[in-house]
Design a protein around this motif. Structure first.
Motif, mmCIF file in Angstrom:
data_model
loop_
_atom_site.group_PDB
_atom_site.id
_atom_site.type_symbol
_atom_site.label_atom_id
_atom_site.label_comp_id
_atom_site.label_asym_id
_atom_site.label_seq_id
_atom_site.Cartn_x
_atom_site.Cartn_y
_atom_site.Cartn_z
ATOM 1 N N UNK A 2 30.115 76.503 -11.553
ATOM 2 C CA UNK A 2 30.667 77.817 -11.817
ATOM 3 C C UNK A 2 29.629 78.748 -12.465
ATOM 4 N N UNK A 34 27.755 82.187 -10.955
ATOM 5 C CA UNK A 34 27.654 83.475 -11.649
ATOM 6 C C UNK A 34 26.199 83.938 -11.714
ATOM 7 N N UNK A 57 34.974 81.356 -7.650
ATOM 8 C CA UNK A 57 35.294 80.543 -8.815
ATOM 9 C C UNK A 57 36.584 79.763 -8.600
ATOM 10 N N UNK A 98 35.805 76.764 -6.502
ATOM 11 C CA UNK A 98 35.129 75.733 -7.294
ATOM 12 C C UNK A 98 36.112 75.025 -8.214
ATOM 13 N N UNK A 151 38.543 76.886 -13.820
ATOM 14 C CA UNK A 151 37.621 77.748 -13.086
ATOM 15 C C UNK A 151 37.732 79.199 -13.524
ATOM 16 N N UNK A 206 36.172 79.815 -16.851
ATOM 17 C CA UNK A 206 34.711 79.851 -16.799
ATOM 18 C C UNK A 206 34.199 81.242 -16.447
ATOM 19 N N UNK A 207 35.035 82.052 -15.804
ATOM 20 C CA UNK A 207 34.616 83.415 -15.485
ATOM 21 C C UNK A 207 34.866 84.346 -16.669
ATOM 22 N N UNK A 213 36.148 77.039 -21.775
ATOM 23 C CA UNK A 213 36.541 76.289 -20.584
ATOM 24 C C UNK A 213 36.767 74.810 -20.867
#
Lengths: 406, 295
Positions: free
Chosen positions: A213, A217, B15, B18, B261, B264-265, B271
């Motif tokens: 992840x 990014x 994301x 994933x 996921x 994590x963004x 996370x």
């Protein structure tokens, strides 16, 4: 368990030495005792661990087993990367077991704690495994020496070199704890000083196994370089997954700021190839380093020494020479003598220990070979540039070390 | 450019995909755990170590016998599954009539021993395991670069989850299993060998963990610590889904992967904890878990 055994052995030796009544005036209890305190079971075992203890043992054997008429003894223990455990052992060693000098101490938090204890007691602490440049900065000690590398040298070496090659825009994947933050800070400074810019940062929880992840990014950020401010298993997993996600095929570079030979060995060249890194030592640099590595490998199942292990040998030798010269095991006396004498061995040529405790020596900018270029096991690095010591390490007046700013 | 909560939709989709792939691992592992808990009433804390063994067996057969990934996908679960059968016969079956805690302590101890064994032999940094040639490379989906191997993980694990669910819920064997958990004496009276059924179930649960381990080997490093890093999360998944619920394990596995996921963004630092926050909330509202039956 081994700690208890060594403890018993040491106690027995102390009793024997006292009852023999042969103590010399200058060397307390007529034994010079060295302790290697490192990680023997956790994530830093392979880069130092038992191999680091053996490196110290090799140096003692090569020195002849005695110094200034006194016996040399070696003890070792596992600090489990925990500051409280490391501090307990250091206190016991210095106070009860007559240890004169502690070596290695990886994990920055443990190193800072142990160096503080050593400073209070006037005992020697020579660090190899820990990265933080604070050991010779704010936390510096008159009896502390930082031997092998530090975050400043890593950042400065890899960061500057890549910016000069045209990789201006950086994105960091940073391990979310003190070490990662320090490495990210030092590298950002080096990058901006060289004319680059930092376009983004992501903080990954420590430790992580899945970096996909964060890599995604970074991939989308448009950066030229993805800087990995992490270590050990985190580094290995992020490099491996970067290969999977086609980071380098997409034109981005990967810069791993702290990589040990043991990490590369564990990754394999297929995924690690092309990576640029900074190191304080490489076994295949010249005949002298190869000679040492060969002897080390024969005793350690064919493993070549990491920079940490080679550094331990070098510093134990330098320490023993200073004890021989001063006929003393007093911390301050020995360290002052070590600072007066340049380090000239296979590890460092013309290395100098500064007033703040930094051992200044050349660092090397390396690139990892492709599987086709590698001819033998552990034939992993090719030399891109030698970074002279005075450029590699932080200038003494910039570190806020109270010993030198006063 | 349209943005969704400050994130371009492309990045978000990437994301999410994933997250789903990570969820696949959670689902495969929690499936085995739920199966073992549902039928044996054993909290199998050595599940992580058995997952690690799966990866190591794949690495060992490659290293010393030149046996590649595809064969390892079958060999490794069989080898580790047989090891599980041995464990069940020798140790675990002695605990069925005791409190849950004994099973937990035994399997936890076993996990430490297995991990220590591999750590002693192979060190900590881990061993490399390459992605099989047929699954190298990837596809540019427009919103992300999807490595072929990750896509394979997703497909294979969905298949495994569906197949397991079907065996338990739709076949005669599954019916015996479910009946044996409800009333073992009765099922035994019908002439079905219940102890054997239980042994095989444990072996199968362990083999599932090993299968996930082989799947993980090319994506992560084959390291003695890989199981202990994952096991706590997987336990949280099982607890959220409802202890022993097959459906709960699979659905929450994928769902929590997605949630992780997303975290994590938006806030990567959290996370690693978000799953436990969810666990706390679920336990407060629905103590038996989302799909669990109240005891």
């Amino acid at each position: 368990m081994t700690f208890k055994l060594t403890l018993a052995a040491v106690t027995a030796a102390v009793v024997a030495a006292i009852s023999a009544g042969a103590a010399q005036a200058q060397i307390t209890d007529n034994v010079v005792r060295l302790g290697v305190l490192n990680d023997q079971s956790g994530i830093y075992t392979d880069l130092s661990g038992p191999g680091g203890v053996d490196a110290a043992r090799m140096a003692i054997e090569d020195f002849g087993g005695t110094v200034a008429g006194a016996k040399i003894e070696l003890v070792s223990a596992d600090h489990q990367n925990k500051p409280d455990i490391g501090s307990n052992i250091a206190n016991q060693w210095y106070d009860r077991d007559g240890v004169d000098a502690i070596f290695d101490v990886p994990t920055s938090s443990v190193a800072l704690a142990v160096q503080n204890i050593a400073k209070e007691k006037g005992k020697v602490m020579i660090d190899h495994g820990a990265a933080t440049s604070d050991l010779t900065g704010k936390a510096c000690s008159p009896t502390g020496i930082h031997w092998t590398y530090d975050t400043y040298a890593l950042a400065n070496g890899t960061g500057r070199a890549l910016v000069e090659q045209g990789a201006k825009k950086w994105y960091f994947i940073t391990a979310d704890y003190a070490f990662g933050h320090a490495l990210e800070r030092d590298t950002s400074n080096a990058v901006t000083a060289a004319g680059g810019e930092v376009v983004g940062t992501v903080r990954s929880p420590f430790p992580s196994t899945d970096f996909s992840s964060f890599l995604l990014q970074a991939q989308g950020s448009g950066a030229d370089v993805i800087g990995l401010a992490n270590a050990g298993g985190d580094t290995v997993n992020s490099i491996k997954q970067a290969a999977e996600f086609g980071i380098t095929q997409g034109g981005q570079k990967l810069a791993s700021l702290l990589v040990f030979l043991s990490d590369v060995h564990s990754l394999g060249l297929d995924v690690a190839q092309g990576l640029v890194l900074t190191t304080g030592f490489y076994w295949d640099l010249n005949d002298e380093t190869r000679a040492f590595a060969k002897r080390f490998g024969e005793r350690n199942g064919g493993k070549m020494p990491t920079m940490v292990q080679a550094g331990i040998y070098s510093s134990v030798m330098h320490y023993l020479k200073a004890v021989e010269a001063t006929k003393s095991d007093d911390g301050k006396t020995v360290v002052d003598q070590m600072k007066k004498t340049p380090v000239n061995d296979f590890f460092a040529k013309g290395g100098v220990i500064r007033e703040d405790g930094r051992m200044v020596h050349d660092m090397y900018l390396m690139q990892i070979k492709s599987p086709a270029e590698s001819k033998a096991p552990y034939d992993y690095y090719k030399l891109l540039a030698t970074i002279p010591g005075d450029q590699a390490f932080r200038p003494m007046d910039k570190g806020e070390c109270p010993l030198v700013t006063k | 450019m349209m943005e969704l909560i400050g994130i371009p939709p492309q990045v978000l989709f990437g994301q999410l995909l994933l997250g789903l792939i990570n969820g696949a691992f959670y689902a495969m592992l929690s499936l085995g755990l739920a199966l073992i808990f549902g039928l044996l009433n054993i909290i199998n804390f050595s599940h992580g170590a058995q997952y690690m063994m799966g990866a190591f067996v794949a690495w060992l057969v490659l290293q010393y016998a030149g046996i590649g990934y595809w064969a390892a996908l079958i060999i490794s679960p069989i080898v580790v599954g047989l090891f599980g059968v041995l464990l069940e016969r020798l140790l675990i079956r002695r605990l069925y009539n005791l409190d849950h805690l004994y099973g937990l302590l035994l399997t936890f101890g076993l996990a430490l021993m297995i991990e220590g064994f591999f750590r002693q032999l192979y060190g900590i940094s881990g061993q490399p395991y390459a992605i099989p040639a047929a699954l190298q490379g990837g596809t540019n989906l427009g919103f992300m670069f999807l490595p072929t191997y990750r896509a394979w993980i997703l497909i294979a694990s969905v298949a495994v989850c569906v197949a397991t669910w079907a065996i338990i819920e739709k076949t005669r064997l599954g019916a015996y299993l479910r009946a044996a958990t409800e009333n073992p004496t009765m099922v035994q009276a019908f002439g079905i060998n219940v102890p054997l059924l239980i042994t095989l179930t444990y072996g199968f649960g362990v083999a599932l963990a090993a299968f996930a381990g082989v799947m993980a080997a090319p994506a992560y490093q084959v390291s003695p610590l890989m199981g202990s890093n994952l096991i706590i999360i997987v336990f949280a998944v099982v607890v959220i889904g409802g202890m022993g619920s097959i459906m709960g394990a699979v659905v929450t596995g994928f769902g929590l992967g997605l949630l992780e996921g997303l975290t994590k963004v938006f806030y990567p630092e959290a996370s690693s904890t978000v799953i436990f926050v969810v666990m706390a909330i679920v336990l407060l509202i629905k103590p038996a878990g989302l799909f669990g039956k109240a005891a």
